[in-house]
Design an enzyme around this catalytic site. Structure first.
Site, PDB file in Angstrom:
ATOM      1  N   SER A  56      -7.597   3.762   8.966  1.00 37.55           N
ATOM      2  CA  SER A  56      -8.331   3.642   7.709  1.00 37.55           C
ATOM      3  C   SER A  56      -7.614   2.683   6.760  1.00 37.55           C
ATOM      4  CB  SER A  56      -8.474   5.029   7.070  1.00 37.55           C
ATOM      5  OG  SER A  56      -9.046   4.936   5.790  1.00 37.55           O
TER       6      SER A  56
ATOM      7  N   ASP B 124     -15.207   2.213   7.658  1.00 37.31           N
ATOM      8  CA  ASP B 124     -14.155   3.073   7.120  1.00 37.31           C
ATOM      9  C   ASP B 124     -14.635   3.819   5.887  1.00 37.31           C
ATOM     10  OD1 ASP B 124     -11.381   4.058   6.767  1.00 37.31           O
ATOM     11  OD2 ASP B 124     -11.611   2.967   4.891  1.00 37.31           O
TER      12      ASP B 124
ATOM     13  N   HIS C  77       0.846  -1.188   0.000  1.00 36.41           N
ATOM     14  CA  HIS C  77       0.000   0.000   0.000  1.00 36.41           C
ATOM     15  C   HIS C  77       0.878   1.232   0.000  1.00 36.41           C
ATOM     16  CE1 HIS C  77      -3.523   2.507   0.685  1.00 36.41           C
ATOM     17  NE2 HIS C  77      -2.723   3.246   1.432  1.00 36.41           N
TER      18      HIS C  77
ATOM     19  N   ARG D 101     -14.686  12.376   6.559  1.00 39.45           N
ATOM     20  CA  ARG D 101     -13.456  13.130   6.834  1.00 39.45           C
ATOM     21  C   ARG D 101     -13.106  14.028   5.666  1.00 39.45           C
ATOM     22  NH1 ARG D 101      -9.490   8.655   7.488  1.00 39.45           N
ATOM     23  NH2 ARG D 101      -7.966  10.336   7.548  1.00 39.45           N
TER      24      ARG D 101
END
Lengths: 427, 427
Positions: free
Chosen positions: A183, A161, A82, A168
């Site tokens: 998250s 999430d 990631h 957010r």
């Protein structure tokens, strides 16, 4: 239990209890806690923080809000990567088939771009015929057959999430280490990978502008992964200037294919190999040789099969933009700065990215670099080529680049930042 | 201008500009800024504060969100009072007709209770026939005719505050001095009074638990009023123990009528006279004699006319609760504590208050006190009588009182706190 008492606790600087965290994530997912309550809590977390134990519980509660995938039926160890997002960050494209070619299974559930950093799915959609959305069954089939798959994450993973991330985005509560770490890791842990390498970007083009906060984010995520039984390490990598020589969708696919063909820009090759070695180590395959797999064409072979398995034609010509504008160097000397954020913003304004989730992107739009920091340049030589289908965007893109470039006299000693700045593993 | 940039500015500790404040209050009132964005901003304001200039602009923007009333056609000077809320705080009831009897006009726009502090309108509604809601025209007529009116604030005054107040109530952002001060003062300034006296409560039964924060709140509100041309002063008054000998709706009306009849508990009389003198001074009537107006029945006469003008029967018997429970003293000695918050919570649990805006209240419910701090008591003597129509509430109310009472030996020197702790006026 009620939302106000949980909000007040964090507002007043207290730790949230396990019961408070479990309750509020569950009640928010079910719609019992309202968006305006969760956004007040998110701001209180932004300003007052969460400690490691709170972040761990928060992450676990988000995982528990949805389904978990299971790759244990695969004959190979799973490894995922990631990136926290950067300009020109096409690394997933060559990396996934490369690591698959070396013997691991790579389930790469990816997202779309929003803002100045491009999205992996947007890039691959530049390939004629390629489709991002697979059922869980089709995803497992491609993974079993090819060894790697890059596709859109399903709706069932960490729905808490998904809801909180969208909230957010509109409430000014994005850049919080506890909220970013939970998250990312809730999605990755729910996805079921056995090992995970995090590419935490540092610099103007990244969320984390300095090494200390990037290190804190990386350590937090490594801890969360490890605690959930996922072998997790992180590389902190430079994002002061774009990765490689392209930022855009088709432009980055073209550059990725060059890397898979054994060529490509040195920084992209270096980071691809560094991340591949981390993933293969974490997957228990330390003897694999990713450099060989790039050189001998087996990585390219996996790429072609992976693209074809999702309907893409790896031999089809890639789309190109209709209009071009060349930016030239304004001085002789050493290029000391070519700012990542400015280039990302320019690419976005040219049409490579989107302002709102529902906007389309232009496949051919973006910025091509003809020099990188450390290179010697001559006044008047091409520095950047801007690509777009909408020439009215040139002026707006050029404005983003106003302050992007700096030069020093040719005699100046200038060493660009290394790509890999640090490595974080659980102590 | 966009909501996220305003939220981020306050989140990161910056001052909000006038343009940012004007824009966000207007856009929130119009529904363009969402509740979840305003609640994130409210939490950022709660934690990072606003300076005097920001609070002044925020207040002005909330006033500008709605209509302003105008009492300039009245032949008398206007004077209003606002209390930040306490237990047993029935002062508005005797005060408004008393000040009217002394020559000022008192437009007392009031609210309902939520939580452990009762609401003035709930108390008056215990009087058979009395109604809180008047049109602006009817309100002006009562004010012109009687000299005082106590009624519900119309929908048109500071609608931004109404929306924000309801939002703060469910998002843990109530107890913030900038948000409390701007909320109170936007309504009072929009209401159009020429002078205003603030009764800022301090102690366990009040929002402000200590003298320093009460002083800061008072100074902030006095500054806001003065800057808007309203002659404003504040008294800081004790709320460590209930005011008077009753907390409840009909119970407090009864006690108020005793004060208007020239009797009543000493602390209620003292505070009523102190506030009346402040109001009359601020209204330019320093020679008025409120003690005389209480003693000679003119205040009582104004009360009867004011109640009758809103449909109430001042001679009708007040409702009483069906069930009673007496709490007795457990020791001989001096009563050193009878906690305001505990008594307020008990009265609320007995049915005098409401948990949600739409709940009804019991007219007869509440707590009657038979002793106050400083009194000598004997074990077994009645200390409190609990009143309710729902005897199942007794146990829950008694629980609230668990720790409410403390005694010292009879020989201990003990002086209860004075009612008026300090006075704040613009330097």
């Amino acid at each position: 239990m009620d939302a106000i008492s949980v909000i007040r606790a964090k507002r007043d600087g207290s730790r949230l209890t396990d019961a408070q965290i479990d309750w509020i994530i569950d009640a928010y997912t079910r719609g019992e806690v309202a968006d305006e309550q969760m956004s007040a809590l998110a701001m209180a977390i932004f300003l007052n923080g969460m400690d490691r134990a709170e972040i761990a519980r928060w992450t676990a509660a988000m995982i528990a809000s949805g389904e978990r995938m299971d790759f244990s039926s695969l004959p190979r160890p799973t490894a995922d990567k990631h990136s926290t997002g950067g300009v020109g960050d096409k690394i997933t494209l060559p990396l996934a088939p490369l690591v698959a070619a070396c013997g691991a299974a790579v389930p790469q559930l990816s997202g779309r771009g929003l803002g100045h950093t491009g999205g992996t799915l947007d890039k691959l959609e530049a390939i004629p015929g390629w489709r991002a959305r697979l059922s869980n069954e089709d995803m497992l089939a491609v993974l079993g057959d090819v060894g790697s798959v890059i596709c859109a994450a399903g709706e069932g993973l960490a729905p808490a999430d998904k809801k909180l991330y969208a909230l957010r985005d509109v409430t000014g509560t994005v850049e919080s280490i506890p909220l970013i770490a939970s998250s990312i890791m809730s999605k990755k842990i729910a996805e079921g990978t056995g090992s995970l390498v995090l590419d935490v970007k540092v610099g103007s083009g990244a969320f984390m502008k300095d090494l200390d906060s990037a290190r804190e984010l990386a350590a937090t995520m490594v801890g969360l992964g490890t605690d959930h039984g996922v072998r997790t390490t992180a590389l902190l990598t430079d994002m002061s200037t774009p990765l490689g020589l392209t930022a855009g969708n088709a432009l980055e696919v073209r550059e990725s294919v060059e890397v898979l063909a054994g060529g490509g820009p040195a920084d992209v090759v270096e980071l691809t190999l560094a991340l591949a070695r981390e993933m293969l180590d974490a997957a228990g395959l330390p003897d694999a040789d990713p450099a060989k797999a790039l050189a001998d064409g087996t990585a390219m072979d996996h790429w072609r099969r992976m693209i074809a398995a999702q309907g893409g034609d790896p031999d089809a010509p890639l789309p190109t933009a209709r209009e071009h504008h060349v930016v030239t160097a304004t001085a002789d000397g050493v290029l000391t700065r070519l700012d990542a954020y400015a280039v990302g913003l320019a690419a976005w304004r040219l049409g490579a990215g989107r302002a709102r989730k529902e906007d389309p992107v232009q496949a051919g739009a973006g910025v091509e670099l003809h020099a990188k920091p450390g290179d010697h340049v001559t006044a008047g030589q091409p520095l950047l080529t801007l690509h777009t289908d909408t020439p009215s965007a040139f002026a707006y893109a050029l404005e983003a680049l106003d302050d992007a470039v700096a030069y020093a006299p040719r005699t100046t000693e200038f060493t660009p930042a290394p790509i890999v700045l640090d490595r974080i593993a659980r102590a």
